[in-house]
Design an enzyme around this catalytic site. Structure first.
Site, PDB file in Angstrom:
ATOM      1  N   HIS A 250       0.832  -1.216   0.000  1.00  0.00           N
ATOM      2  CA  HIS A 250       0.000   0.000   0.000  1.00  0.00           C
ATOM      3  C   HIS A 250       0.866   1.265   0.000  1.00  0.00           C
ATOM      4  CE1 HIS A 250      -3.527  -2.425   1.067  1.00  0.00           C
ATOM      5  NE2 HIS A 250      -2.872  -2.913   2.106  1.00  0.00           N
ATOM      6  N   ASP A 251       1.630   1.414   1.077  1.00  0.00           N
ATOM      7  CA  ASP A 251       2.326   2.691   1.299  1.00  0.00           C
ATOM      8  C   ASP A 251       3.473   2.930   0.302  1.00  0.00           C
ATOM      9  OD1 ASP A 251       0.501   2.883   3.287  1.00  0.00           O
ATOM     10  OD2 ASP A 251       1.891   2.656   4.954  1.00  0.00           O
TER      11      ASP A 251
END
Ligand code: RIB
Ligand code: CA
Length: 321
Positions: A250-251
C-alpha cells in the site's frame, strides 16, 4: 539536504507521514532509494501502532538504512474520535512484525509534526509534496492552523480510500480514512491538489514470498525485512484466505506515484468522505457521474502497471521481481 540524498538530481521535496507499520517501513526504504526524492522529513501519527511506537519504528528503520532524515512526532489520536487502538494481528505487537529494533540513540526532533509541515511548506512554497500513508490527522491540523497552506503545497499523494472496490476495515472503508474520517474530509475539501492511491490499486501491488526469498543479505535491513514482511504476509494470507503468501504494498505505491505518476491510470473526480453513516463512516464517495455537479478535487488511481511497479520496488529494496 540529507546525507542519503547528497549526490542525487532531486525533483521532488517530500514529507512522508507514517504510522510505521510494516508497509510504512517499506515506504520509507523506497523513498530513501528513489533518486528523484529528497526526503525533507518524516512525520509520525497513531494508526497501525501508537504514535510513540510509530516514531521509534521510523527511527529504527532510518538507522538500519544509514539515513539521518529528521523525524517529527505527530498526533496521538483522531481529531474528534477515540482511537480504536493498534492492529497487532496485521503489523505485530511492535508494528514491525516482532522484528528486533536496533539501538540507535536518536530521538524525534523537538518540533512537532504539524509545525514542521507548516514550516517546510512555507520555506519551499509550491515545491513540497506531502505523502500521508497514515491517518491524515497531522495534515488536517496543519491546514486548519494555517488555511493558506493548501495553496502552497505542490501536491498531496495519499494512501487511502477505496474508490470502486471493497474496504479493508468495513465493507466500504479503508483503514487510513476510517481511522480519522473528519481529518480526511478536511484534506479533500481543502483545495490542495490530491492524488488518491487507494485499495483499488494498492491491492494489485503484491509482493510475494518468492520476491522476499530473493532479498540480498548485502542490504543492511535484510533481517528486519525478512521478519517484518514474513509476519505481514501471514496476516494477508489469513485475511485473504489465499493459498499463496503475499502482501499488499500500500504505502510504497503512494511514494512511487510521486516520482512516476504514470504507474497508475487516474481519473479526475470529486471525492468526499462520509463522516456520519452508521454503516458507511470512512467511505470515500467518488462521484463517477459524467456531469458531476461538484468540481473534481482529486486524481483517483483506478488501475496499476503492477509489473513495472514491482520491478522498480524490488530493484530498489534489493530483491528480484
Ligand atoms: O489500508 C492500508 C493502510 O493501512 C496502510 O497505510 C497500512 O500501513 C495501514 O495503516
Ligand atoms: Ca500506513
Amino acid at each position: 539536504m540529507t546525507s542519503a540524498n547528497k549526490h542525487k538530481v532531486i525533483l521532488h521535496k517530500v514529507i512522508l507521514d507514517v504510522d510505521t507499520g510494516v508497509d510504512d517501513a517499506l515506504a520509507i526504504l523506497y523513498a530513501l532509494a528513489d533518486p528523484d526524492i529528497e526526503l525533507l522529513g518524516i512525520t509520525t501519527c497513531f494508526g497501525n501502532v501508537d504514535v510513540d511506537t510509530a516514531t521509534e519504528n521510523t527511527l529504527a528503520v532510518l538507522h538500519l538504512a544509514g539515513a539521518r532524515v529528521p523525524v517529527y512526532r505527530g498526533s496521538a489520536a483522531p481529531l474528534l474520535r477515540e482511537w480504536e487502538g493498534p492492529v497487532p494481528w496485521i503489523h505485530g505487537d511492535n508494528g514491525i512484525g516482532g522484528a528486533r529494533r536496533p539501538a540507535h540513540g536518536r530521538s524525534a526532533e523537538a518540533m512537532d509534526a504539524m509545525s514542521f509541515i507548516r514550516e517546510a511548506v512555507r520555506r519551499h512554497p509550491g515545491e513540497v509534496t506531502l505523502v500521508p500513508v497514515a491517518r491524515m490527522t497531522n495534515l488536517a491540523k496543519a491546514f486548519a492552523f494555517d488555511p493558506e497552506l493548501p495553496g502552497l503545497v505542490r501536491r498531496v499523494v495519499m494512501m487511502g480510500g477505496a474508490a470502486a472496490c471493497p474496504g479493508n476495515v468495513t465493507p466500504v472503508a479503508e483503514a487510513n480514512i476510517w481511522g480519522d474520517p473528519e481529518a480526511a474530509q478536511m484534506v479533500f475539501a481543502s483545495g490542495v491538489p490530491i492524488t488518491m492511491v487507494g485499495l483499488d490499486v494498492t491491492m494489485q501491488a503484491r509482493l510475494t514470498q518468492a520476491h522476499l526469498d530473493t532479498l540480498t543479505d548485502s542490504v543492511p535491513y535484510a533481517s528486519l525485512l525478512r521478519e517484518a514482511v514474513g509476519f505481514y504476509m501471514n496476516a494477508y494470507q489469513r485475511a485473504q484466505q489465499s493459498q499463496e503468501a503475499w502482501c499488499a504494498l500500500h504505502d510504497p505505491l503512494a511514494v512511487a506515484m510521486v516520482s512516476d505518476p504514470t504507474l497508475c491510470r487516474t481519473e479526475r473526480r470529486h471525492v468526499a468522505v462520509e463522516t456520519e453513516g452508521r454503516l458507511t463512516a470512512g467511505m470515500t464517495v467518488v462521484d463517477w457521474r459524467p456531469a458531476a455537479p461538484a468540481a473534481a478535487n482529486a486524481d483517483v488511481c483506478v488501475s496499476l502497471d503492477s509489473a513495472r511497479f514491482l520491478a522498480r520496488f524490488c530493484e530498489r529494496l534489493g530483491m528480484q521481481a
